[in-house]
Design an enzyme around this catalytic site. Structure first.
Site, PDB file in Angstrom:
ATOM      1  N   ILE A  44       0.872  -1.181   0.000  1.00 16.96           N
ATOM      2  CA  ILE A  44       0.000   0.000   0.000  1.00 16.96           C
ATOM      3  C   ILE A  44       0.907   1.229   0.000  1.00 16.96           C
ATOM      4  O   ILE A  44       1.704   1.399   0.933  1.00 16.96           O
ATOM      5  CB  ILE A  44      -0.919   0.013   1.244  1.00 16.96           C
ATOM      6  CG1 ILE A  44      -1.776  -1.258   1.314  1.00 16.96           C
ATOM      7  CG2 ILE A  44      -1.794   1.262   1.261  1.00 16.96           C
ATOM      8  CD1 ILE A  44      -2.713  -1.461   0.144  1.00 16.96           C
ATOM      9  N   ASP A 137      -6.407   9.558  15.296  1.00 21.15           N
ATOM     10  CA  ASP A 137      -7.666   8.954  15.773  1.00 21.15           C
ATOM     11  C   ASP A 137      -8.849   9.634  15.085  1.00 21.15           C
ATOM     12  O   ASP A 137      -9.347  10.624  15.580  1.00 21.15           O
ATOM     13  CB  ASP A 137      -7.750   9.114  17.292  1.00 21.15           C
ATOM     14  CG  ASP A 137      -9.019   8.532  17.882  1.00 21.15           C
ATOM     15  OD1 ASP A 137      -9.697   7.748  17.190  1.00 21.15           O
ATOM     16  OD2 ASP A 137      -9.336   8.872  19.029  1.00 21.15           O
ATOM     17  N   GLU A 171     -18.249   6.825  16.295  1.00 18.99           N
ATOM     18  CA  GLU A 171     -17.543   5.878  17.186  1.00 18.99           C
ATOM     19  C   GLU A 171     -17.243   6.550  18.512  1.00 18.99           C
ATOM     20  O   GLU A 171     -17.327   5.940  19.576  1.00 18.99           O
ATOM     21  CB  GLU A 171     -16.234   5.399  16.532  1.00 18.99           C
ATOM     22  CG  GLU A 171     -15.514   4.283  17.315  1.00 18.99           C
ATOM     23  CD  GLU A 171     -14.558   4.773  18.395  1.00 18.99           C
ATOM     24  OE1 GLU A 171     -14.079   3.926  19.163  1.00 18.99           O
ATOM     25  OE2 GLU A 171     -14.291   5.986  18.489  1.00 18.99           O
ATOM     26  N   ASP A 200      -8.195   1.220  14.018  1.00 20.75           N
ATOM     27  CA  ASP A 200      -8.473   2.431  14.800  1.00 20.75           C
ATOM     28  C   ASP A 200      -7.179   2.850  15.480  1.00 20.75           C
ATOM     29  O   ASP A 200      -6.727   2.192  16.413  1.00 20.75           O
ATOM     30  CB  ASP A 200      -9.573   2.113  15.829  1.00 20.75           C
ATOM     31  CG  ASP A 200     -10.010   3.337  16.627  1.00 20.75           C
ATOM     32  OD1 ASP A 200      -9.476   4.433  16.384  1.00 20.75           O
ATOM     33  OD2 ASP A 200     -10.895   3.190  17.488  1.00 20.75           O
ATOM     34  N   ASP A 306       0.216  -1.946   5.202  1.00 19.20           N
ATOM     35  CA  ASP A 306       0.637  -3.142   4.467  1.00 19.20           C
ATOM     36  C   ASP A 306       0.144  -4.419   5.154  1.00 19.20           C
ATOM     37  O   ASP A 306      -0.242  -5.382   4.482  1.00 19.20           O
ATOM     38  CB  ASP A 306       2.167  -3.168   4.318  1.00 19.20           C
ATOM     39  CG  ASP A 306       2.677  -2.096   3.364  1.00 19.20           C
ATOM     40  OD1 ASP A 306       1.867  -1.547   2.583  1.00 19.20           O
ATOM     41  OD2 ASP A 306       3.883  -1.801   3.388  1.00 19.20           O
TER      42      ASP A 306
HETATM   43  N1  TRP Z   1     -11.440   3.652  20.119  1.00 18.26           N
HETATM   44  C1  TRP Z   1     -10.709   4.627  20.910  1.00 18.26           C
HETATM   45  C2  TRP Z   1     -11.062   5.980  20.399  1.00 18.26           C
HETATM   46  O1  TRP Z   1     -11.389   6.138  19.240  1.00 18.26           O
HETATM   47  C3  TRP Z   1      -9.252   4.448  20.797  1.00 18.26           C
HETATM   48  C4  TRP Z   1      -8.724   3.278  21.504  1.00 18.26           C
HETATM   49  C5  TRP Z   1      -8.263   3.277  22.761  1.00 18.26           C
HETATM   50  C6  TRP Z   1      -8.587   1.984  20.998  1.00 18.26           C
HETATM   51  N2  TRP Z   1      -7.832   2.047  23.071  1.00 18.26           N
HETATM   52  C7  TRP Z   1      -8.018   1.232  22.020  1.00 18.26           C
HETATM   53  C8  TRP Z   1      -8.875   1.412  19.793  1.00 18.26           C
HETATM   54  C9  TRP Z   1      -7.728  -0.092  21.816  1.00 18.26           C
HETATM   55  C10 TRP Z   1      -8.611   0.076  19.596  1.00 18.26           C
HETATM   56  C11 TRP Z   1      -8.054  -0.677  20.609  1.00 18.26           C
HETATM   57  O2  TRP Z   1     -10.993   6.920  21.136  1.00 18.26           O
HETATM   58 ZN    ZN Z   2     -10.930   8.467  19.737  1.00 16.92          ZN
END
Ligand code: TRP
Ligand code: ZN
Length: 317
Positions: A44, A137, A171, A200, A306
């Site tokens: 990628i 994020d 989310e 994420d 990737d």
């Molecule tokens: N989902 C969280 C957010 O968007 C971020 C996050 C914190 C996360 N710890 C995680 C994502 C562990 C995946 C796995 O704020």
């Molecule tokens: Zn977040």
């Protein structure tokens, strides 16, 4: 080297003759040492992922500094991705929902073809918090999944299974968009999803390499990729239930994913194996206004994009 079509065919023919001779001359020899080669998944281009991130940053800047649920920057982010996917030949659907009195949207993109009874999904949340642009994020996951989808189209990949990509809304309000999607699937369509891969936060500036441990086969696929490039990983334990894989897992869909760390502190042992700074957060700008284009580690973004491609290719072929 650039060749006309006939030249290409001639070169390919010459190459097969050389290969036959090589095979003949090594008959009976021991197999080449080293790890088994990984399945053919494309690289990628991280420059393309970064270009998407630059667009997401511009979108935030032009819309009050964020890309949050119910704000103009969210919808503009979705429109950006949708236009690219439509132009590449995807079948896209925008799924609308309401949360906290504001309209939210999921973007779902199906790659035509493959066995629709066995669907491999990859997704990421596209919304930021209101504090900032949300480039790590989760511009990072969103841009990588977008470029992965565009790479599927560019390479003309025809997987055995069916591919579906998703960008989730809200989310940050508690996985609202992904839960809405899962809750609105018929049981038949839910049963057709053989795996959901979540991305994420995959470009954290002081990165770790965390692999979700929810499904053994998916987990192994990611670990194989990182083993192949000599990068140690750890199991992701912090985030159970913290991102968009949770609604899928709760509905019985096998899930997996990657994560490069949020507000937790990198230990000395982790800095020794991954580099970066011990005693500092994986992402000091988590949920802050400084989560901008500057808040990305390009190496982590490249490796994780990737790895995502490797997993999608391996699990769908
Ligand atoms: N989902 C969280 C957010 O968007 C971020 C996050 C914190 C996360 N710890 C995680 C994502 C562990 C995946 C796995 O704020
Ligand atoms: Zn977040």
């Amino acid at each position: 080297m650039k060749l006309p079509v006939s030249g290409r065919a001639a070169a390919a023919g010459a190459a097969s003759i050389v290969m036959l001779l090589t095979i003949g001359s090594t008959a009976g020899a021991a197999p080449a040492p080293g790890p088994a080669p990984l399945a053919a998944a494309p690289d990628i281009p991280v420059a393309n992922v970064k270009a998407h991130l630059a667009q997401l940053q511009s979108i935030a800047t032009a819309n009050g500094g964020n890309r949050a649920h119910g704000r103009a920057g969210y919808k503009a982010s979705l429109d950006y991705a949708k236009a690219k996917l439509d132009a590449a030949g995807y079948t896209t659907v925008v799924q609308q929902f309401t949360s906290s009195g504001r309209t939210g949207y999921n973007l779902i993109a199906d790659w035509p073809g493959g066995d629709t009874g066995r669907v491999v999904m990859a997704g990421s949340h596209l919304d930021s918090v209101t504090a900032g642009a949300g480039i790590n994020d989760n511009g990072s996951g969103s841009a990588a999944v977008l470029e992965l989808a565009l790479t599927v189209a560019r390479t003309g990949y025809q997987p055995t299974k069916h591919l579906r990509f998703a960008w989730w809304g809200a989310e940050e309000l508690g996985m609202v968009g992904s839960r809405y999607y899962v809750n609105n699937l018929s049981s038949t369509n839910r049963a057709r999803i053989s795996g959901y891969l979540n991305f994420d936060m995959i470009g954290s500036p002081n990165p770790g390499y965390f692999v979700y441990d929810d499904d053994p086969a998916i987990e192994k696929t990611f670990k194989d990729y990182f083993a192949g490039i000599g990068v140690p990983t750890e199991i992701e334990t912090e985030g159970d239930g913290r991102s968009d894989h949770a609604p899928f897992k709760n509905a019985g869909v096998p899930v997996g994913g990657l994560f490069s760390g949020a507000d937790y502190t990198k230990t000395a042992a982790q800095a020794a194996k991954w580099g970066g700074t011990a005693g500092r957060a994986f992402d000091r700008c988590y949920h802050s206004s400084c989560d901008t284009s500057a808040n990305i580690d390009d190496t982590a973004l490249n490796r994780n994009a990737d790895a995502a491609a490797y997993a999608v290719w391996t699990l769908s072929s």
